[in-house]
Design a protein around this motif. Structure first.
Motif, PDB file in Angstrom:
ATOM      1  N   ILE A  13       0.833  -1.197   0.000  1.00 58.37           N
ATOM      2  CA  ILE A  13       0.000   0.000   0.000  1.00 58.37           C
ATOM      3  C   ILE A  13       0.871   1.252   0.000  1.00 58.37           C
TER       4      ILE A  13
ATOM      5  N   THR B 226      -7.966  -0.578  -6.046  1.00 59.70           N
ATOM      6  CA  THR B 226      -7.543   0.813  -6.210  1.00 59.70           C
ATOM      7  C   THR B 226      -7.964   1.660  -5.016  1.00 59.70           C
ATOM      8  N   ARG B 227      -9.198   1.457  -4.546  1.00 56.47           N
ATOM      9  CA  ARG B 227      -9.670   2.218  -3.381  1.00 56.47           C
ATOM     10  C   ARG B 227      -8.831   1.893  -2.151  1.00 56.47           C
TER      11      ARG B 227
ATOM     12  N   LYS C 155      -3.186   4.783   1.903  1.00 53.88           N
ATOM     13  CA  LYS C 155      -1.762   5.105   1.703  1.00 53.88           C
ATOM     14  C   LYS C 155      -1.212   6.027   2.783  1.00 53.88           C
ATOM     15  N   ASP C 156      -2.047   6.908   3.324  1.00 55.65           N
ATOM     16  CA  ASP C 156      -1.567   7.845   4.344  1.00 55.65           C
ATOM     17  C   ASP C 156      -1.703   7.291   5.756  1.00 55.65           C
TER      18      ASP C 156
ATOM     19  N   LYS D 184      -1.154  -2.445  -6.301  1.00 53.74           N
ATOM     20  CA  LYS D 184      -2.446  -3.111  -6.137  1.00 53.74           C
ATOM     21  C   LYS D 184      -2.359  -4.632  -6.266  1.00 53.74           C
TER      22      LYS D 184
ATOM     23  N   VAL E  21      -5.605   0.888  -1.865  1.00 56.32           N
ATOM     24  CA  VAL E  21      -4.271   1.499  -1.850  1.00 56.32           C
ATOM     25  C   VAL E  21      -4.347   3.022  -1.801  1.00 56.32           C
ATOM     26  N   ASN E  22      -5.382   3.601  -2.412  1.00 56.42           N
ATOM     27  CA  ASN E  22      -5.501   5.057  -2.404  1.00 56.42           C
ATOM     28  C   ASN E  22      -5.939   5.600  -1.050  1.00 56.42           C
ATOM     29  N   GLU E  23      -6.941   4.941  -0.443  1.00 52.95           N
ATOM     30  CA  GLU E  23      -7.510   5.452   0.801  1.00 52.95           C
ATOM     31  C   GLU E  23      -6.646   5.154   2.020  1.00 52.95           C
TER      32      GLU E  23
ATOM     33  N   GLN F   3       1.890   1.835  -3.314  1.00 48.62           N
ATOM     34  CA  GLN F   3       0.768   1.974  -4.249  1.00 48.62           C
ATOM     35  C   GLN F   3       0.724   0.824  -5.260  1.00 48.62           C
TER      36      GLN F   3
ATOM     37  N   LYS G 124       7.288  12.098  -1.131  1.00 45.42           N
ATOM     38  CA  LYS G 124       5.983  11.560  -0.760  1.00 45.42           C
ATOM     39  C   LYS G 124       6.151  10.553   0.373  1.00 45.42           C
TER      40      LYS G 124
ATOM     41  N   LYS H 129     -11.420  -2.174  -8.979  1.00 44.67           N
ATOM     42  CA  LYS H 129     -11.905  -0.945  -8.356  1.00 44.67           C
ATOM     43  C   LYS H 129     -11.665  -0.951  -6.848  1.00 44.67           C
TER      44      LYS H 129
END
Length: 208
Positions: free
Chosen positions: A102, A122-123, A129-130, A107, A125-127, A105, A174, A119
């Motif tokens: 994650i 993707t959500r 990541k922080d 998947k 790893v994106n949601e 990034q 990042k 889908k």
């Protein structure tokens, strides 16, 4: 609310086990990784429990480590990821692998789990990541022993890793990239890792 069960392992299935606690059998849903680290039938086991209460059922989910339980809860904060999918993800990837993928990034890891399409992957790893920094591992990783013994939490070095990541972020990198770089060099340094070395070699890793 049940938070922990200790008893005798009565039986197991593909994603569940039954723990006999003083003659009462508790059905507990688990990841494949947790099931693989349980004792043999008839022997004592201990699991941390996350209890889900719904109108039509009460489900118990079991974990051999707090880290796995924390990941189980975190994964469900993502839309489209319920308890079943979260367990499926934890069956194909341990907490450390999830943190790495994650943060990077990537998947691919979560996509291996049953019920996780492009889908949803993707959500995830994106949601998340922080949020992966809180699950940072030391060079001697926390989690399960390879010999199937009880989980061992390793905290030494976590502060140095987090400080190094924070320093690199302040330099403009990042967080996901900084985390991957620092964790990579931390594993190479082992016990010799300290904040200054992690930052210096982390910068070198990021410049490649």
């Amino acid at each position: 609310m049940i938070a922990k069960l200790r008893g005798i392992l009565d039986s197991t299935g593909e994603d569940w086990c039954v723990i006999d606690v003083n003659g009462v059998g508790y059905l507990v849903f688990c990841s494949g990784r947790t099931l693989n680290h349980l004792s043999s039938m008839g022997e004592n086991v201990s699991l941390l429990i996350d209890t889900h209460v719904r109108e039509d059922h009460i489900h118990l989910f079991g974990f051999v480590s707090e880290l796995e339980r924390d990941w189980f809860r975190l994964l469900q904060t993502v839309q489209g990821v319920g308890a079943k999918v979260a367990l499926a993800i934890l069956s194909v990837a341990g907490p450390d692998e999830l943190t790495q993928s994650i943060a990077a990034q990537d998947k691919t890891t979560v996509s291996r789990a049953s019920g996780v399409g492009p889908k949803v992957a993707t959500r995830i790893v994106n949601e998340l990541k922080d949020k992966v920094a809180k699950f940072a591992m030391t060079p001697v990783q926390a989690g399960l022993k390879g010999d199937g013994a009880a989980p061992v939490a390793v905290t030494e070095g976590v502060g140095d890793i987090q400080d190094a990541v924070s320093a690199l972020v302040h330099l403009g990198y990042k967080q996901a990239d900084a985390w991957v770089a620092v964790n990579t060099v931390a594993r190479e340094l082992g016990e010799d890792a300290d904040v200054k070395k992690l930052i210096r070699l982390g910068l070198k890793e990021l410049s490649q």
